[in-house]
Design a protein around this motif. Structure first.
Motif, mmCIF file in Angstrom:
data_model
loop_
_atom_site.group_PDB
_atom_site.id
_atom_site.type_symbol
_atom_site.label_atom_id
_atom_site.label_comp_id
_atom_site.label_asym_id
_atom_site.label_seq_id
_atom_site.Cartn_x
_atom_site.Cartn_y
_atom_site.Cartn_z
ATOM 1 N N THR A 154 0.783 -1.212 -0.154
ATOM 2 C CA THR A 154 0.115 -0.002 0.107
ATOM 3 C C THR A 154 0.746 1.122 0.116
ATOM 4 O OG1 THR A 154 -1.704 -1.310 1.267
ATOM 5 C CG2 THR A 154 -1.783 1.271 1.408
ATOM 6 N N ASN A 156 4.168 1.575 -0.783
ATOM 7 C CA ASN A 156 4.914 1.726 -2.195
ATOM 8 C C ASN A 156 3.949 2.175 -3.321
ATOM 9 O OD1 ASN A 156 7.420 1.693 -2.582
ATOM 10 N ND2 ASN A 156 7.410 -0.458 -3.123
ATOM 11 N N GLY A 157 2.519 1.719 -3.327
ATOM 12 C CA GLY A 157 1.583 1.993 -4.386
ATOM 13 C C GLY A 157 1.142 3.259 -4.204
ATOM 14 N N ILE A 160 4.397 5.337 -5.801
ATOM 15 C CA ILE A 160 4.242 5.252 -7.203
ATOM 16 C C ILE A 160 3.072 5.872 -7.898
ATOM 17 C CG2 ILE A 160 4.289 3.159 -8.926
ATOM 18 C CD1 ILE A 160 5.621 1.395 -7.110
ATOM 19 N N SER A 161 2.085 6.172 -7.161
ATOM 20 C CA SER A 161 0.807 6.614 -7.738
ATOM 21 C C SER A 161 1.176 8.227 -8.294
ATOM 22 C CB SER A 161 -0.433 6.744 -6.940
ATOM 23 O OG SER A 161 -0.087 7.469 -5.559
ATOM 24 N N CYS A 407 -2.738 6.862 -11.860
ATOM 25 C CA CYS A 407 -2.413 7.037 -10.261
ATOM 26 C C CYS A 407 -3.652 6.325 -9.453
ATOM 27 C CB CYS A 407 -2.958 8.394 -9.902
ATOM 28 S SG CYS A 407 -2.889 9.117 -8.132
ATOM 29 N N ARG A 410 -2.338 2.417 -9.400
ATOM 30 C CA ARG A 410 -1.188 2.021 -8.563
ATOM 31 C C ARG A 410 -1.825 2.047 -7.001
ATOM 32 N NH1 ARG A 410 3.941 3.972 -11.531
ATOM 33 N NH2 ARG A 410 2.983 4.243 -13.527
ATOM 34 N N ILE A 411 -2.636 2.838 -6.513
ATOM 35 C CA ILE A 411 -2.915 2.903 -5.194
ATOM 36 C C ILE A 411 -3.789 1.862 -4.934
ATOM 37 C CG2 ILE A 411 -4.402 3.994 -3.600
ATOM 38 C CD1 ILE A 411 -3.481 6.516 -4.583
ATOM 39 N N GLY A 414 -2.254 -1.973 -4.761
ATOM 40 C CA GLY A 414 -1.661 -2.030 -3.636
ATOM 41 C C GLY A 414 -2.544 -2.378 -2.507
ATOM 42 N N GLY A 467 -1.415 1.563 -14.535
ATOM 43 C CA GLY A 467 -1.013 1.695 -13.114
ATOM 44 C C GLY A 467 -0.968 0.459 -12.144
ATOM 45 N N GLY A 471 1.957 -0.683 -10.266
ATOM 46 C CA GLY A 471 2.006 -0.847 -8.689
ATOM 47 C C GLY A 471 2.228 -2.228 -7.990
ATOM 48 N N THR A 475 6.130 -5.192 -5.771
ATOM 49 C CA THR A 475 5.898 -5.986 -4.460
ATOM 50 C C THR A 475 6.136 -7.446 -5.072
ATOM 51 O OG1 THR A 475 4.196 -4.398 -4.195
ATOM 52 C CG2 THR A 475 4.115 -6.451 -3.048
#
Length: 637
Positions: A154, A156-157, A160-161, A407, A410-411, A414, A467, A471, A475
């Protein structure tokens, strides 16, 4: 990193950790500007072909992905500060150089850019990619090493977002404060991307996760969590935590690693013992000694057999097989393997991730780099009232949609990955299937769109899939290969978008140029064709193969409808200022989309296989947990 943080990590929600995390997000926001929409305007100003525009865009992508292993190894060993300095100068010089080309335009009396000038323009694009990736790698590395495993995906996401939201942020700033002024937009990019790197130099650094060390944990050999050994997860080069305790008959010994198996496709790193200490002190006096407590290794109390007891008396309670030490130290503190270097390239899991990422990211890069051309092709098709300003607005809408959904993807991925592992007790690799399916749906939807008003649907789907890809994969790299060399390993996986992105983008550019009305090639374009002939041949072959495979399914009516379009090219072109624009609608890019759709289907099949391998590995490891521990005594010399 301050030594006090290594010895006494601050709480999870401490000021120093949160400030580093927020600054990492800011740095990531300044790092993803390779996808901002100035390509068509730059191409119109310098009379570039679609292939040339793609080469400039690809130079930025090469800077992003080509430097990933170098920056990853550097940040693993030296920390993020040096990368922030490199990123500051690269971004500033790169965007100011592109801006200068835009301001100068073409020399008087010339109708195309020269080969040398075009090479300098490509170099500037390369610098922007180098700088952007430096900031992203530094912020990702600091975040991955600052949060425990249960929240790492989460955190990292979220960081990266910021990379995915970068294009939307700078596009909004440019169109709000500098509408229609590309020169000012490029200046904002130069300053707005370079300044956050200064803040990153000051605040971004890995903060070890908090840990709990209790005497009862050490005596019982049952730590509460893998991170409770006193060192943040993966902050050292795989070295274990050392405790100083009395070495008595009750001292626990290391068991053989239950995960050690000849069939395991992810072998552990062999640890070289620098110096072998005497097994028994000359005075035979019980003295405090250091013993190794690796993560998630079962401890066994000393209770040897009669024969083993004699051997124990001659070797002391510190006798541990060299092979067991290697196996124990080959694991990172969080229980993940510590795979890097040559062993990484021998792992089938690495090549699975590399291939899947190449196919899916190549699809996303092709669309993102050419969404402006897709917008213009749909907007100009049979449109006698074509307006350049409105076309630019539609283009900005697509870029903003892709950026925002990038964005969000990516969130979301995660959060979904942590939920899948923490609540559903499944492997995070199962999310690969979700990402691949999203890519396939985005390409099918884009193939069916005939109006520019509906293009946002394909842009949204592609953005969230793209994304989700970037994301999730970092991981998976941590889970499959370990955290100590995460940035270096992720850097090698990040080379894959260069392969897929180059092939698919060149295929797209050649497809657009083939449907254009101007077949004249400039000297720079000829140089591109010569320098990248191998990729161009592959792209053309793949596109032609897909086109021929689908041509038989075309109905006669569709063929008849295409004829008036081609014969009325001037009428359809209307006010398009450049003869290099393709204005025949979907015909400009359908063959390329069929190619990427087939690639995404292959990626889905590989994702199913990768998930099956991961689940099988998980079950095999769970079955080993029930096996009794075995102490392997060192052989007599």
């Amino acid at each position: 990193m301050h030594s006090s943080h290594a010895n006494h990590p601050p709480p999870l929600f401490s000021f120093v950790r949160i400030s580093s995390f927020l600054t990492s997000i800011l740095v990531a926001l300044a790092s993803g500007t390779n996808y901002v929409p100035y390509g068509p305007q730059l191409g119109a100003r310098l009379q570039l072909t679609h292939t040339q525009i793609n080469v400039v865009g690809l130079s930025g992508n090469i800077g992003v992905y080509g430097t990933a292993p170098i920056w990853g190894g550097l940040v693993d060993r030296r920390g993020p500060k040096m990368l922030m300095v490199i990123s500051f100068f690269s971004l500033l010089i790169g965007y100011l150089g592109i801006r200068q080309f835009f301001i100068n335009g073409l020399p008087d009396g010339t109708s195309e850019i020269g080969t040398f000038s075009f090479g300098l323009l490509v170099l500037c694009g390369l610098l922007t990619g180098i700088g952007g990736n430096g900031g992203l790698v530094g912020s990702m590395n600091a975040t991955a090493k600052s949060f425990p495993d249960k929240t790492r995906a989460t955190a990292n996401g979220i960081v990266i977002s910021g990379f995915g939201l970068s294009a939307f942020l700078f596009s909004t700033i440019a169109h709000t404060f500098f509408p229609g002024n590309t020169s000012s937009f490029l200046f904002v990019l130069a300053v707005g991307t370079a300044l956050p790197m200064i803040l990153g130099f000051l605040f971004v650094r890995p903060i070890p996760p908090p840990h709990i060390t209790s005497s009862s944990d050490l005596e019982d050999g049952t730590p509460d969590s893998p991170a409770s050994y006193g060192v943040g997860e993966g902050l050292g080069p795989g070295s274990p935590t050392t405790y100083s305790v009395d070495n008595t008959s009750h001292t626990h010994l290391l068991a053989r690693d239950p995960d050690e198996d000849e069939d395991d496709t992810r072998p552990d790193i062999a640890i070289e013992l620098e110096e072998e200490e005497p097994l028994v002190s000359p005075s035979h006096v019980q003295v405090p000694s250091d013993y190794v407590v690796p993560g998630q290794v079962e401890a066994v109390a000393l209770s040897p057999t009669r024969a083993g007891f004699a051997r124990h008396r001659s070797h002391s309670s510190r006798s541990i097989s060299r092979r067991s030490v290697r196996s124990a130290l080959g694991k990172a503190l969080d229980g993940h393997p510590n795979i890097h270097g040559k062993r990484l390239f021998k792992s089938p899991d690495f090549w699975l991730l590399f291939t899947i990422c190449s196919l899916l990211s190549g699809t996303g890069i092709m669309y993102i780099n050419n969404v402006g051309a897709v917008t213009q092709a749909l907007f100009a098709y049979n449109n006698p009232n074509y307006d350049e300003v409105k076309a630019a607005q539609w283009q900005a809408t697509q870029v903003s949609t892709v950026s925002v959904m990038n964005c969000a993807g990516r969130i979301l991925i995660g959060i979904i990955a942590d939920f899948v592992k923490g609540k559903l007790r499944l492997q995070r690799s199962t999310c690969l299937l979700l990402v691949a399916v999203m890519f396939i749906v985005s390409q099918v939807v884009c193939l069916s769109i005939e109006s520019v008003r509906d293009l946002w649907k394909a842009s949204a789907l592609l953005g969230i899939a793209y994304g989700g890809l970037f994301g999730l994969f970092p991981t998976l790299v941590i889970e499959w290969f370990g955290l100590p060399h995460f940035s270096e390993n992720w850097g090698f996986v990040s080379l894959s978008p260069m392969l897929g992105g180059n092939i698919f983008s060149l295929a797209f550019g050649r497809n657009l140029d083939a449907h254009g009305t101007d077949d004249d090639a400039s000297p720079a374009a000829a140089a591109i064709a010569t320098g990248s002939s191998a990729l161009a041949t592959i792209a053309s072959t793949l596109t032609s193969a897909v086109a021929s495979a689908t041509a038989s399914s075309s109905s006669p009516s569709s063929t008849n409808e295409a004829s008036p379009t081609l014969t009325s090219g001037v009428h359809a072109r209307a006010g398009v200022p450049s003869a290099h624009h393709c204005i025949v609608g979907r015909e400009c890019y359908t063959d390329s989309l069929r190619l990427t759709t087939a690639a995404c289907v292959v990626a889905l099949a590989l994702g199913v296989y990768a998930t099956w391998r991961d689940i099988r590995r998980q079950r095999r490891g769970a079955a080993r947990e029930g096996l009794p521990a075995v102490v392997i005594w060192q052989d007599e010399e």
